[in-house]
Design an enzyme around this catalytic site. Structure first.
Site, PDB file in Angstrom:
ATOM      1  N   GLY A   9      42.425  42.210  38.954  1.00 22.15           N
ATOM      2  CA  GLY A   9      43.223  40.694  37.917  1.00 22.15           C
ATOM      3  C   GLY A   9      43.192  39.877  38.334  1.00 22.15           C
ATOM      4  N   GLY A  12      43.105  35.335  35.967  1.00 26.02           N
ATOM      5  CA  GLY A  12      43.718  34.841  35.230  1.00 26.02           C
ATOM      6  C   GLY A  12      44.759  34.612  35.193  1.00 26.02           C
ATOM      7  N   GLN A  13      45.363  34.032  34.383  1.00 24.59           N
ATOM      8  CA  GLN A  13      46.480  33.459  34.635  1.00 24.59           C
ATOM      9  C   GLN A  13      47.443  33.319  36.077  1.00 24.59           C
ATOM     10  OE1 GLN A  13      49.448  32.830  31.295  1.00 24.59           O
ATOM     11  NE2 GLN A  13      50.098  30.064  31.793  1.00 24.59           N
ATOM     12  N   ASP A  35      37.936  40.886  40.658  1.00 20.37           N
ATOM     13  CA  ASP A  35      38.339  40.673  39.018  1.00 20.37           C
ATOM     14  C   ASP A  35      37.008  40.792  38.952  1.00 20.37           C
ATOM     15  OD1 ASP A  35      38.756  40.144  36.024  1.00 20.37           O
ATOM     16  OD2 ASP A  35      40.559  38.740  37.034  1.00 20.37           O
ATOM     17  N   ILE A  36      36.437  41.290  37.120  1.00 20.33           N
ATOM     18  CA  ILE A  36      35.490  41.612  36.659  1.00 20.33           C
ATOM     19  C   ILE A  36      34.474  40.787  37.003  1.00 20.33           C
ATOM     20  CG2 ILE A  36      35.819  43.685  35.267  1.00 20.33           C
ATOM     21  CD1 ILE A  36      35.829  41.126  32.946  1.00 20.33           C
ATOM     22  N   ARG A  37      35.135  38.747  37.267  1.00 19.63           N
ATOM     23  CA  ARG A  37      34.314  38.298  37.414  1.00 19.63           C
ATOM     24  C   ARG A  37      34.682  37.395  38.484  1.00 19.63           C
ATOM     25  NH1 ARG A  37      34.779  37.089  32.143  1.00 19.63           N
ATOM     26  NH2 ARG A  37      33.172  39.040  31.407  1.00 19.63           N
ATOM     27  N   ASN A  53      35.777  46.457  38.770  1.00 20.39           N
ATOM     28  CA  ASN A  53      36.655  46.794  37.227  1.00 20.39           C
ATOM     29  C   ASN A  53      37.490  47.344  37.261  1.00 20.39           C
ATOM     30  OD1 ASN A  53      36.295  47.688  34.997  1.00 20.39           O
ATOM     31  ND2 ASN A  53      34.384  47.815  34.273  1.00 20.39           N
ATOM     32  N   TYR A 143      49.016  45.940  21.982  1.00 15.47           N
ATOM     33  CA  TYR A 143      49.368  45.014  23.163  1.00 15.47           C
ATOM     34  C   TYR A 143      50.684  45.831  24.055  1.00 15.47           C
ATOM     35  CZ  TYR A 143      50.692  41.595  27.113  1.00 15.47           C
ATOM     36  OH  TYR A 143      50.851  41.032  27.859  1.00 15.47           O
ATOM     37  N   LYS A 147      51.320  47.968  25.959  1.00 12.74           N
ATOM     38  CA  LYS A 147      53.185  48.080  27.405  1.00 12.74           C
ATOM     39  C   LYS A 147      54.199  48.418  27.488  1.00 12.74           C
ATOM     40  CE  LYS A 147      50.903  44.594  29.791  1.00 12.74           C
ATOM     41  NZ  LYS A 147      50.398  44.623  30.602  1.00 12.74           N
TER      42      LYS A 147
HETATM   43  C1  AKB Z   1      50.596  36.806  25.428  1.00 13.95           C
HETATM   44  O1  AKB Z   1      51.124  35.309  24.298  1.00 13.95           O
HETATM   45  O2  AKB Z   1      50.087  38.049  24.885  1.00 13.95           O
HETATM   46  C2  AKB Z   1      51.461  36.913  26.664  1.00 13.95           C
HETATM   47  C3  AKB Z   1      52.684  37.605  26.854  1.00 13.95           C
HETATM   48  C4  AKB Z   1      54.192  37.353  26.020  1.00 13.95           C
HETATM   49  O3  AKB Z   1      52.753  38.406  27.179  1.00 13.95           O
HETATM   50  N1  AKB Z   1      51.716  36.065  26.861  1.00 13.95           N
END
Ligand code: AKB
Length: 319
Positions: A9, A12-13, A35-37, A53, A143, A147
Site C-alpha cells: 500500500g 498512499g498518503q 501497491d495495486i497501481r 494486491n 473502518y 481497525k
Molecule cells: C481517516 O480520516 O479515515 C484517516 C484516519 C483518521 O484514520 N485519516
C-alpha cells in the site's frame, strides 16, 4: 545482515513519504514499494516497485519468496469515508489483507511488521477529551471496526505466534508531499492547497469539529521509531495512542489567515460529519511517551507555516 524492507500500500498518503525516508535510511536497493497501481510520485520512479494486491495470496507468496523481507510495513487499507461507501469491500480489504500479510510474515520469517491503526477505533461512547490509551472502544464506522479487530489480531498473533508486530493509532495526517485519499480528516490537507490556489475553501466538517491531527513528518518518524524500538520497549502489542495537535476548521482557518489574511472558509457539511462526530477531540499519548519515547514536533502554528511554505515553494497548489 542488511535489512530488506517491503511496503504494502506504498502509494498512499503515508506510504509515499515513508518510502522516501526508508530509501534514505536503508538505500533504495533495499526497499521494495508495492501497491495495486504505481503512482506518479518521483519516489517510485527511481526505487524498486512492484504491483501487489494484498488480497492475492499467489502474488504475496511470490513477492515474499523473491525479496525475503526482514521488515514489512502493511499500509494497504480503505480509509473511513471510502470504506463507508462500500462496507463489505472495506471489511474484505482491511481484514483479509491483514490476515494474508500476517500469515506471510510468519511463513517467511519476517523480523518485524508495522500495521497502522487509527483514532477510528474510538466511538461515540469513548471519552472525547484526552482519550486514554485503554478506554471504551465501540466504533460505529466499518473502518473503525476493522481497525479495532486488527488491533486485537495484532495482539493475538504476537501472543500466540510471536509475530513482532508494532502499531500506532494515527490521527488525521497532514503533509505537503502526498495527498490523502478517502479519509474524514482529508479537509485539513485540501484546505492548504485551496487557500493558496483560490483564497477560499469549503469545508465538509462544521466549524467546531475538533479532531486529533499530526504533521506527516511526525507521523513518519513515529512509524519508524515504533518499528525500530527494541522489542522489550514495545509493551503494547495492540496499538499505541499518539498525539500531535488538535484543532477544528475555524481554528485552522484563523491560523492560515496569519499568512493569507483574506482567506475565507465556507461550509457544506456532508456525511463525513457523522464519522468525525464519533471520534475524539484529543488523545492522551503518555503510554507511547513512556514506553518508546514518543514526542511530537509540530503544533498548529508550526504545522500551518510549514504546509503553506512547502506547498507554495513546490508549486503543488497549482496542480
Ligand atoms: C481517516 O480520516 O479515515 C484517516 C484516519 C483518521 O484514520 N485519516
Amino acid at each position: 545482515m542488511a535489512e530488506k524492507i517491503l511496503v504494502l500500500g506504498a502509494c498512499g498518503q503515508v506510504g509515499t513519504e515513508l518510502v522516501e525516508n526508508l530509501q534514505k535510511i536503508y538505500g533504495a536497493a533495499n526497499v521494495i514499494a508495492s501497491d495495486i497501481r504505481k503512482s506518479e510520485s518521483a519516489v517510485f520512479q527511481n526505487g524498486n516497485f512492484e504491483i501487489l494486491n494484498v488480497l492475492d495470496k499467489a502474488q504475496i507468496a511470490n513477492s515474499f519468496g523473491k525479496h525475503k523481507p526482514t521488515i514489512v510495513y502493511h499500509l494497504a487499507a480503505l480509509l473511513s469515508a471510502t470504506a463507508e461507501e462500500n462496507p463489505k469491500f472495506g471489511w474484505e480489504l482491511n481484514m483479509d489483507g491483514t490476515f494474508n500479510i500476517f500469515d506471510a510474515c510468519l511463513e517467511y520469517g519476517v523480523k518485524r511488521i508495522f500495521w497502522p491503526s487509527s483514532i477510528a477505533v474510538f466511538g461515540p461512547t469513548t471519552p472525547a477529551v484526552l482519550t486514554p490509551q485503554s478506554t471504551i472502544l465501540e466504533p460505529n464506522t466499518i473502518y473503525g471496526i476493522t481497525k479495532l479487530a486488527g488491533e486485537r489480531y495484532c495482539e493475538y498473533y504476537n501472543a500466540r505466534y510471536g509475530l513482532d508486530v508494532r502499531s500506532i493509532r494515527y490521527p488525521g495526517l497532514i503533509g505537503w508531499k502526498s495527498l490523502p485519499g478517502g479519509g474524514t480528516t482529508d479537509y485539513a490537507v485540501d484546505i492548504f492547497h485551496q487557500a493558496l490556489k483560490t483564497g477560499t475553501y469549503t469545508s465538509f466538517l462544521n466549524d467546531s469539529t475538533t479532531l486529533p491531527m499530526m504533521h506527516m513528518e511526525d507521523a513518519v518518524r513515529a512509524t519508524l521509531e515504533v518499528t525500530n524500538a527494541p522489542s522489550d520497549k514495545i509493551k503494547l502489542r495492540s496499538s499505541y495512542n499518539i498525539a500531535g495537535t488538535s484543532f477544528n476548521p475555524e481554528e485552522l482557518a484563523t491560523a492560515i489567515r496569519k499568512h493569507i489574511p483574506n482567506f475565507t472558509l465556507e461550509y457544506a457539511i456532508d456525511s463525513r460529519q457523522n464519522i468525525a462526530d464519533s471520534w475524539p477531540d484529543s488523545i492522551d499519548d503518555s503510554v507511547a511517551r513512556k514506553d518508546w519515547g514518543w514526542n511530537e514536533k509540530y503544533q498548529l502554528e508550526k504545522l500551518v507555516a510549514n504546509m503553506l511554505e512547502n506547498i507554495q515553494s513546490t508549486n503543488a497548489f497549482k496542480g
